[in-house]
Design a protein around this motif. Structure first.
Motif, PDB file in Angstrom:
ATOM      1  N   TYR A 124     -44.912  35.388 -14.974  1.00 24.61           N
ATOM      2  CA  TYR A 124     -44.421  34.264 -15.765  1.00 24.61           C
ATOM      3  C   TYR A 124     -45.493  33.196 -15.932  1.00 24.61           C
ATOM      4  N   MET A 125     -45.294  32.377 -16.970  1.00 21.63           N
ATOM      5  CA  MET A 125     -46.173  31.233 -17.225  1.00 21.63           C
ATOM      6  C   MET A 125     -45.312  29.969 -17.273  1.00 21.63           C
ATOM      7  N   PRO A 126     -45.769  28.858 -16.690  1.00 26.23           N
ATOM      8  CA  PRO A 126     -44.991  27.614 -16.728  1.00 26.23           C
ATOM      9  C   PRO A 126     -44.868  27.066 -18.148  1.00 26.23           C
ATOM     10  N   LEU A 127     -43.696  26.513 -18.465  1.00 23.57           N
ATOM     11  CA  LEU A 127     -43.499  25.799 -19.733  1.00 23.57           C
ATOM     12  C   LEU A 127     -43.174  24.335 -19.488  1.00 23.57           C
ATOM     13  N   THR A 128     -42.175  24.075 -18.681  1.00 22.94           N
ATOM     14  CA  THR A 128     -41.878  22.702 -18.270  1.00 22.94           C
ATOM     15  C   THR A 128     -41.635  22.704 -16.766  1.00 22.94           C
ATOM     16  N   LEU A 129     -41.967  21.610 -16.128  1.00 21.96           N
ATOM     17  CA  LEU A 129     -41.841  21.528 -14.667  1.00 21.96           C
ATOM     18  C   LEU A 129     -40.537  20.876 -14.232  1.00 21.96           C
ATOM     19  N   THR A 130     -39.902  20.125 -15.131  1.00 22.99           N
ATOM     20  CA  THR A 130     -38.651  19.457 -14.770  1.00 22.99           C
ATOM     21  C   THR A 130     -37.677  19.534 -15.935  1.00 22.99           C
ATOM     22  N   GLY A 131     -36.407  19.477 -15.623  1.00 22.79           N
ATOM     23  CA  GLY A 131     -35.392  19.387 -16.659  1.00 22.79           C
ATOM     24  C   GLY A 131     -35.335  17.981 -17.230  1.00 22.79           C
ATOM     25  N   THR A 132     -34.553  17.805 -18.276  1.00 31.06           N
ATOM     26  CA  THR A 132     -34.451  16.493 -18.922  1.00 31.06           C
ATOM     27  C   THR A 132     -33.906  15.448 -17.963  1.00 31.06           C
ATOM     28  N   LEU A 133     -32.927  15.840 -17.190  1.00 31.15           N
ATOM     29  CA  LEU A 133     -32.360  14.933 -16.197  1.00 31.15           C
ATOM     30  C   LEU A 133     -32.752  15.392 -14.802  1.00 31.15           C
ATOM     31  N   THR A 152     -32.416  16.293 -10.814  1.00 33.44           N
ATOM     32  CA  THR A 152     -31.365  16.931 -10.018  1.00 33.44           C
ATOM     33  C   THR A 152     -31.530  16.529  -8.561  1.00 33.44           C
ATOM     34  N   THR A 153     -30.429  16.357  -7.906  1.00 32.50           N
ATOM     35  CA  THR A 153     -30.458  16.003  -6.481  1.00 32.50           C
ATOM     36  C   THR A 153     -30.253  17.226  -5.599  1.00 32.50           C
ATOM     37  N   GLU A 154     -30.149  18.395  -6.225  1.00 33.76           N
ATOM     38  CA  GLU A 154     -29.932  19.632  -5.468  1.00 33.76           C
ATOM     39  C   GLU A 154     -31.272  20.307  -5.216  1.00 33.76           C
ATOM     40  N   ASP A 155     -31.695  20.354  -3.956  1.00 31.83           N
ATOM     41  CA  ASP A 155     -33.006  20.886  -3.594  1.00 31.83           C
ATOM     42  C   ASP A 155     -33.134  22.382  -3.845  1.00 31.83           C
ATOM     43  N   ASP A 156     -32.017  23.096  -3.874  1.00 32.19           N
ATOM     44  CA  ASP A 156     -32.086  24.542  -4.008  1.00 32.19           C
ATOM     45  C   ASP A 156     -31.903  25.022  -5.446  1.00 32.19           C
ATOM     46  N   VAL A 157     -31.982  24.096  -6.404  1.00 30.80           N
ATOM     47  CA  VAL A 157     -31.816  24.460  -7.812  1.00 30.80           C
ATOM     48  C   VAL A 157     -33.154  24.303  -8.527  1.00 30.80           C
ATOM     49  N   PRO A 158     -33.740  25.408  -9.030  1.00 29.51           N
ATOM     50  CA  PRO A 158     -35.008  25.291  -9.780  1.00 29.51           C
ATOM     51  C   PRO A 158     -34.816  24.453 -11.041  1.00 29.51           C
ATOM     52  N   THR A 159     -35.804  23.637 -11.357  1.00 33.73           N
ATOM     53  CA  THR A 159     -35.695  22.747 -12.521  1.00 33.73           C
ATOM     54  C   THR A 159     -36.644  23.120 -13.648  1.00 33.73           C
ATOM     55  N   GLY A 160     -37.644  23.944 -13.386  1.00 40.21           N
ATOM     56  CA  GLY A 160     -38.648  24.247 -14.401  1.00 40.21           C
ATOM     57  C   GLY A 160     -38.212  25.354 -15.349  1.00 40.21           C
ATOM     58  N   GLU A 161     -38.866  25.391 -16.509  1.00 36.72           N
ATOM     59  CA  GLU A 161     -38.662  26.460 -17.488  1.00 36.72           C
ATOM     60  C   GLU A 161     -39.941  27.282 -17.570  1.00 36.72           C
ATOM     61  N   LYS A 162     -39.782  28.602 -17.557  1.00 34.74           N
ATOM     62  CA  LYS A 162     -40.924  29.500 -17.622  1.00 34.74           C
ATOM     63  C   LYS A 162     -40.621  30.607 -18.620  1.00 34.74           C
ATOM     64  N   TYR A 163     -41.659  31.402 -18.945  1.00 36.77           N
ATOM     65  CA  TYR A 163     -41.418  32.561 -19.796  1.00 36.77           C
ATOM     66  C   TYR A 163     -42.289  33.715 -19.315  1.00 36.77           C
ATOM     67  N   GLU A 164     -41.889  34.925 -19.666  1.00 36.71           N
ATOM     68  CA  GLU A 164     -42.587  36.109 -19.174  1.00 36.71           C
ATOM     69  C   GLU A 164     -43.830  36.380 -20.017  1.00 36.71           C
ATOM     70  N   THR A 165     -44.957  36.029 -19.482  1.00 33.11           N
ATOM     71  CA  THR A 165     -46.217  36.266 -20.183  1.00 33.11           C
ATOM     72  C   THR A 165     -46.748  37.669 -19.930  1.00 33.11           C
ATOM     73  N   GLY A 166     -46.187  38.367 -18.939  1.00 30.65           N
ATOM     74  CA  GLY A 166     -46.607  39.741 -18.673  1.00 30.65           C
ATOM     75  C   GLY A 166     -45.988  40.759 -19.604  1.00 30.65           C
ATOM     76  N   LYS A 167     -45.050  40.327 -20.444  1.00 33.99           N
ATOM     77  CA  LYS A 167     -44.436  41.241 -21.415  1.00 33.99           C
ATOM     78  C   LYS A 167     -45.488  41.628 -22.447  1.00 33.99           C
TER      79      LYS A 167
END
Length: 755
Positions: free
Chosen positions: A616-625, A627-642
């Motif tokens: 995968y490749m990073p797209l965004t590191l945080t969501g718009t808002l 989050t206070t939940e430590d176990d919830v990923p916030t970043g958006e990625k996409y599969e660059t190995g495809k």
């Protein structure tokens, strides 16, 4: 005789001193204080005019931003020669552009070529090429402890501006300085210079720091520019710089030109919601409407912006923000952060962007919901001077860094044909919004560039010596540089004729695997593979410290501990996977994308783990808002190995610049960009070391890699692997120029538009 020698020597010393004072130090005496001042460029509230045959006519700046990089050289090497510039000027004018924009002082080769080119054009009765010249501000000055009024920053920018003016008038001798070109600038090219764009994409920290530390310094009254009562200290500093620049050219050369101050969305004149302010860190405002010309400024000024369709898409964030209530935001942000963001907003002297937009402004001429067009329209409607979008563009890099969710004009992972269409669509939005001109970024690809979401993957000190197709920033050009002096070592196009027995790495009697490489790709050719019925697996071992002899994903066993597997499984389901210990995304961004610290002992992947991951490749590191939940990923990625199927030969009618593999009559050709296999610097054959031994990404030299091959029918046996030697090429690169498909698409569009 002795007196004669002394006198001659004294005259030589005096003559050289005068020459040096005039050409190097810029000393001059105004011998024509009452001479009239001329200008051939003027403006009104929305249009730029050029004087032609004594009549001022509207002039659209249709430009291309010209970089300074070529393969194997850093930007500051200024390695482009006069012959290359002459060739490129011709291409640019044939494209349909009328202007080039440069960002900084270049070597004298550029100005000599510009003079030669335009002199020849005018001698033939043809339209010359026009120039917008920038004045650069170094990175340290606006990313340090300084504010705009500290340590001579304003005098330095003014002096650099004067140097640019002297260069353009052919009156400068400049020794090499950090970040600048050098030479004897003896040709007067000022007759083809439209104006100056002063400064850079200002960092909001510099703007904010300046405004907070000089709250009382809001007024500047000059001969040519003055501030309004609403100006900020930073805007007053810009006015002081612009006034000095205009004065210098007016007094010394009796000429004036257009002047603009560089700007971008991060410091645009608007304020936004709490959500956008927090998510996009929109904390600074520059409003050039607070800088007004006096009657002595005969030419004019315009608003210059760098605006791309995909970032930062404030209006798309605003659309999401409108779905939240104040109670929602207080719950998510917390009352303290929410009130603090509101307070930061109250400190900004900007206009509400929504006051300059109607609901219909969000739809372009095709009826598409288009926040890029809406933003451009708001910028144009806000200003009472012409607006020039002096930087916009699209990149053909394989990697992607941002998405344009409304129009699909993403930052990366676009074919050359898609780049051409995206440029046309952006241009149409820019002009439909009322802009007076625009400049495409950029003319040529530049191997030395880096991007935020891949710079952790590479040796940043050796970027110019290989073409990193995963780094989108390197591929904004209309002109590209393909590896090889005349042609590339291989083209993935389904034609196996370029492969020989000498390329074979491993053979099993029924088929063979061959390999080559150049400054951009590793190439593979597997013969004896039936793409209609078989799945092909190519295990790869690069790192001697880690890897697995078993892949549980595909139930494969290997002769050596492998780090990657290329899986060719039809046109739509092929990819590269990586052994989980060697997944770079986890090592660098584990907390963002997997919600854990990968360096904690319990979280570390085992060095011989049988699990292979998608890449995968990073797209965004945080969501718009937040989050206070430590176990919830916030970043958006996409599969660059495809992997993408298609014909990657630029000479083919069905050319697809993003194609990774292509079937032949009896096999498959594959090309893999170096970074996708964790090469840190392939020019010296450096790969990523073990992340968990080095606590991050460090380089490890190798001189061979091991590869194997197997089809679905052969996977019950341990797959044999053979060595492939890797020598690298050091700092000696080969390349040849090629105009991208986007060039011809845009050329045809502009020709039709002009006709």
């Amino acid at each position: 005789m002795k007196k004669f020698v002394i006198c001659v020597s004294a005259l030589v010393v005096i003559g050289f001193s005068l020459w040096f004072a005039y050409f190097a130090l810029g000393f001059y005496i105004d011998l024509r204080p009452d001479a009239p001042v001329s200008t051939f460029m003027t403006t009104d509230e929305d249009t730029i005019y050029m004087e032609r045959d004594g009549v001022s006519v509207p002039f659209e700046i249709r430009g291309v931003d010209l970089g300074v990089g070529i393969p194997g050289e850093w930007a500051t090497d200024f390695a482009i020669d006069k012959e290359a510039y002459l060739r490129w000027f011709g291409y640019i004018q044939e494209l349909g552009a009328n202007t080039i924009r440069v960002y900084t002082i270049l070597h004298d080769d550029f100005y000599n070529a510009f003079y030669t080119y335009n002199t020849q054009r005018e001698a033939q009765g043809d339209e010359p090429l026009w120039l917008l010249h920038g004045v650069w501000v170094d990175d340290y000055s606006h990313n340090s402890h300084q504010d705009m009024y500290d340590e001579g920053l304003i005098p330095e920018i003014i002096q650099d501006s004067k140097t640019v003016i002297d260069i353009l008038h052919g009156n400068k001798f400049l020794l090499g300085r950090d970040g600048d070109g050098s030479g004897f600038y003896r040709h007067d090219v000022s007759q083809w210079v439209l104006g100056y764009i002063l400064g850079v994409e200002w960092e909001p920290s510099l703007v904010t720091y300046t405004n907070l530390t000089h709250e009382e310094q809001t007024r500047y009254e000059g001969t040519y520019l003055s501030t309004t009562e609403d100006a900020t200290p930073f805007e007053a500093a810009l006015a002081q710089i612009g006034d000095a620049v205009i004065e210098y050219e007016t007094v010394r050369y009796k000429q004036q030109r257009l002047v603009a101050f560089s700007n971008w969305p991060t410091t645009d004149p608007f304020v936004y919601s709490v959500v956008t302010t927090a998510h996009r860190d929109k904390v600074a405002v520059i409003n050039v409407e607070h800088i007004q010309p006096t009657e002595a400024f005969l030419s004019g000024h315009f608003a210059s912006y760098h605006i791309y369709s995909y970032f930062p898409d404030y209006l798309e964030t605003e659309r999401e923000a409108a779905t939240y209530t104040e109670e929602d935001l207080i719950e998510v942000f917390g009352i303290g952060r929410y009130r603090n963001t509101q307070y930061r907003l109250s400190l900004l002297s900007g206009a509400d962007i929504h006051d300059y937009l109607t609901p219909m402004d969000y739809y372009d001429a095709d009826g598409t919901y288009n926040t890029y067009y809406a933003y451009l329209k708001a910028i144009n409607d806000f200003h009472n001077i012409p607006v020039v979008i002096s930087e916009y563009g699209s990149t053909t890099g394989r990697g992607m860094a941002q998405k344009d969710v409304n129009t699909g004009r993403n930052q990366g992972h676009m074919t050359e044909q898609e780049q051409g269409q995206a440029l046309i669509q952006c241009y149409e939005d820019i002009m439909a919004a009322g802009s007076a001109g625009s400049c495409i970024f950029s003319w040529q690809d530049e191997w030395f560039k880096r991007t935020w979401n891949t710079m952790h993957m590479i040796d940043v000190d050796n970027r110019p010596y290989w073409s990193d197709y995963q780094t989108n920033e390197q591929f904004f050009g209309l002109l590209t540089f393909d590896p090889g002096a005349e042609k590339s070592v291989c083209y993935v196009d389904g034609d196996a004729a370029e492969w020989t027995e000498g390329d074979v790495v491993i053979s099993d009697g029924e088929g063979s695997l061959s390999m080559k490489y150049d400054e951009k790709f590793l190439y593979f050719y597997v013969e004896g593979f039936d793409s209609d019925t078989d799945t092909l697996y190519i295990p790869i071992d690069t790192n001697p410290k880690i890897g697995s002899t078993y892949c549980q994903n595909y139930d494969l066993t290997f002769e050596r501990e492998s780090d990657f597997i290329i899986c060719i499984d039809g046109r739509e389901n092929s990819r590269v996977v990586v052994q989980e210990r060697y997944e770079a995304l986890n090592s660098t961004y584990g907390e963002v994308y997997y919600a854990h610290n990968p360096y904690y002992p319990d979280n570390r992947p085992q060095s011989s783990s049988p699990v292979f991951c998608n890449i995968y490749m990073p797209l965004t590191l945080t969501g718009t808002l937040p989050t206070t939940e430590d176990d919830v990923p916030t970043g958006e990625k996409y599969e660059t190995g495809k992997l993408r199927y298609g014909n990657a030969n630029p000479n083919s009618e069905d050319f697809d610049s993003l194609a990774d593999f292509c079937f032949t009559d009896s096999g498959v050709e594959i090309r893999i960009p170096w970074q996708l296999l964790n090469f840190f610097n392939p020019s010296e054959m450096m790969i990523h070391d073990d992340y968990y031994e080095c606590y991050g990404i460090e380089g490890l030299h190798i001189d061979e890699m091991y590869v194997g091959m197997a089809t679905g029918d052969d996977t019950e046996y341990r797959i044999p692997m053979a060595a492939f030697a890797l020598e690298g090429w050091g700092k000696t690169v080969t390349y040849h120029e090629r105009l991208k498909e986007s060039y011809y698409i845009l050329q045809e569009y502009w020709a039709d538009l002009d006709s």
